[in-house]
Design an enzyme around this catalytic site. Structure first.
Site, PDB file in Angstrom:
ATOM      1  N   HIS A   1       9.073  88.281  -9.667  1.00  0.00           N
ATOM      2  CA  HIS A   1       9.426  86.918  -9.311  1.00  0.00           C
ATOM      3  C   HIS A   1       9.071  85.924 -10.402  1.00  0.00           C
ATOM      4  O   HIS A   1       9.680  84.843 -10.471  1.00  0.00           O
ATOM      5  CB  HIS A   1       8.734  86.515  -8.004  1.00  0.00           C
ATOM      6  CG  HIS A   1       9.395  87.067  -6.785  1.00  0.00           C
ATOM      7  ND1 HIS A   1       9.114  88.323  -6.284  1.00  0.00           N
ATOM      8  CD2 HIS A   1      10.349  86.542  -5.974  1.00  0.00           C
ATOM      9  CE1 HIS A   1       9.852  88.538  -5.214  1.00  0.00           C
ATOM     10  NE2 HIS A   1      10.616  87.479  -4.998  1.00  0.00           N
ATOM     11  N   GLY A   2       8.113  86.235 -11.249  1.00  0.00           N
ATOM     12  CA  GLY A   2       7.784  85.293 -12.309  1.00  0.00           C
ATOM     13  C   GLY A   2       6.545  85.690 -13.069  1.00  0.00           C
ATOM     14  O   GLY A   2       5.697  86.441 -12.571  1.00  0.00           O
TER      15      GLY A   2
END
Length: 437
Positions: free
Chosen positions: A301-302
């Site tokens: 996701h990041g």
């Protein structure tokens, strides 16, 4: 979109070429020069797939090389900046800081490429011989930038023969997703943004309003995008996989991950969890595998400590359920999920700890003035509506819309769609949250 749909309906035999060309134009419009990165990745993976289909020896070396190539792209463009930041934080100031803009949808098209290479390697499906067909699969504009994640074997047959669908089946689903995004998610975004701002006065009331606003925003934003993608897919002859199944109705964290971003959960299950041994090698290796999956899920996701902590948090909850048994409580499950979203949304771990502290211990004080300003009557009404929708029993509306009663489809088509179009025209639309992943 209208030009692409009309071209497909007029020349249905040229569907793949029309979708492939339109998708590359769509991506170039938003990503500019980064389109070259997407095109180079498509070229390498298409060649690797053809090679895997033709050779018998050294197939493992080819698949390892192709996966390494794909992960290297992701590592460089998504994680190099974070890695150099951490190295410099250790005192090695001589290490240059890498600053690269994140290409749109890089996590999604990387996972599509890996699923294709692995499916061909496993001989689950033959390689795609047509370059146009392969570009259509990877770059298909409805799902290119934010999913659902489509595994190649799920759609390979549809590249040759369109599924039944058309405007009547696809447009109501598209309109429903657009309404979720524009009417609900975008109305909640200013409230969540104000509450999560680093300088917000974090009373207990502010913390809970912000946490619940974001919990609702991310669901209606992301499930809305998925509905739009599925609806668009039906309009051009593709049936994309479902991505949500009322996740906030889950009665355990295990159940939540069977309902939330289902295409990502299935991807990790089939391409990471099961190859690691799944739950076949005893409880401790099962716990190890679960933790590995959710560390990767967080990082997918990041590149930030908040995403890593969020992944660890869910991994630990799943291990705890294995040890102690499932929660079997919708309220407790939702509460744990809300806590997780606070970490996921916060700009840093100190901001997350501050909000979580206010949520679990009483901090007197009024609603933060910026949150109060954002929470106007119209947005509070949407907030209440979203809570009602989330807590309703039964199946999600989108999964029954295509075959549902005509009045329901008519309401979505003739009421929701024009209203959301007016809101978009008025300039109230904001980017989808999952564009940044």
């Amino acid at each position: 979109m209208p030009v692409t749909l009309v071209a497909y309906w007029l020349l249905p035999r040229l569907r793949n070429g029309i979708v492939a060309a339109a998708s590359l134009v769509f991506y170039a419009w938003g990503a500019g020069a980064y389109t070259l990165l997407l095109v180079s990745a498509i070229a390498v993976n298409h060649a690797a797939g053809r090679m895997l289909d033709r050779i018998e020896r050294h197939r493992k070396a080819v698949v390892v090389a192709a996966i390494t190539w794909n992960l290297s792209i992701l590592a460089i463009w998504k994680y190099a900046g974070f890695a150099t930041e951490q190295i410099r934080a250790l005192g090695l100031e001589g290490v240059p800081l890498v600053e690269l803009a994140l290409p749109i949808g890089i996590s999604f098209f990387t996972f599509h490429h890996i699923s294709y290479i692995v499916d061909v390697y496993r001989r689950s499906t033959p390689a795609q011989t047509s370059v146009v067909g392969f570009v259509t699969y990877i770059a298909m504009f409805p799902q290119l930038v934010a999913g659902p994640i489509v595994r190649y074997h799920e759609i390979s047959g549809q590249l040759e023969k369109p599924v039944e669908g058309g405007l009547a089946a696809g447009f109501p689903r598209f309109a429903l997703g657009l309404a979720k995004k524009v009417v609900i998610a975008d109305s909640l975004a200013p409230i969540a943004d104000a509450a999560f701002a680093p300088g917000a006065e974090m009373s207990t009331v502010t913390a809970w309003v912000g946490a619940l606003a974001y919990t609702l925003q991310i669901y209606f934003d992301f499930s809305g995008y998925s509905d739009m993608a599925i609806g668009l897919g039906l309009m051009i002859g593709f049936r994309l996989p479902e991505n949500f199944d009322r996740p906030y109705s889950a009665r355990s964290i295990t159940d939540f991950w069977r309902r939330w971003h289902m295409s990502l959960s299935r991807w990790f299950r089939d391409y990471v969890y099961i190859p690691l041994g799944g739950n076949r090698e005893g409880p401790w290796k099962t716990y190890r595998n679960l933790m590995a999956i959710f560390i990767l899920c967080g990082l997918w996701h990041g590149a930030d400590w908040t995403f890593l902590v969020w992944g660890l948090y869910h991994g630990l909850l799943l291990v705890a359920e294995r040890l102690l048994g499932p929660l079997r409580s919708r309220a407790v499950t939702l509460l744990l999920v809300v806590f997780g979203w606070v970490v996921f949304r916060a700009e840093s771990m100190p901001v997350a700890w501050n909000m979580l502290g206010a949520m679990v211990t009483w901090r007197p004080g009024p609603l933060d003035e910026f949150v109060e300003h954002a929470a106007n009557p119209q947005r509070l009404a949407v907030f209440a509506l979203a809570l009602v929708i989330v807590f309703l029993p039964g199946r999600p509306l989108g999964l029954r819309l295509e075959s549902g009663p005509r009045p329901l489809r008519a309401a979505v088509t003739w009421v929701a769609a024009p209203y959301t179009a007016l809101l978009v025209a008025a300039g109230t639309f904001s980017p989808f949250l999952y564009y940044q992943f």
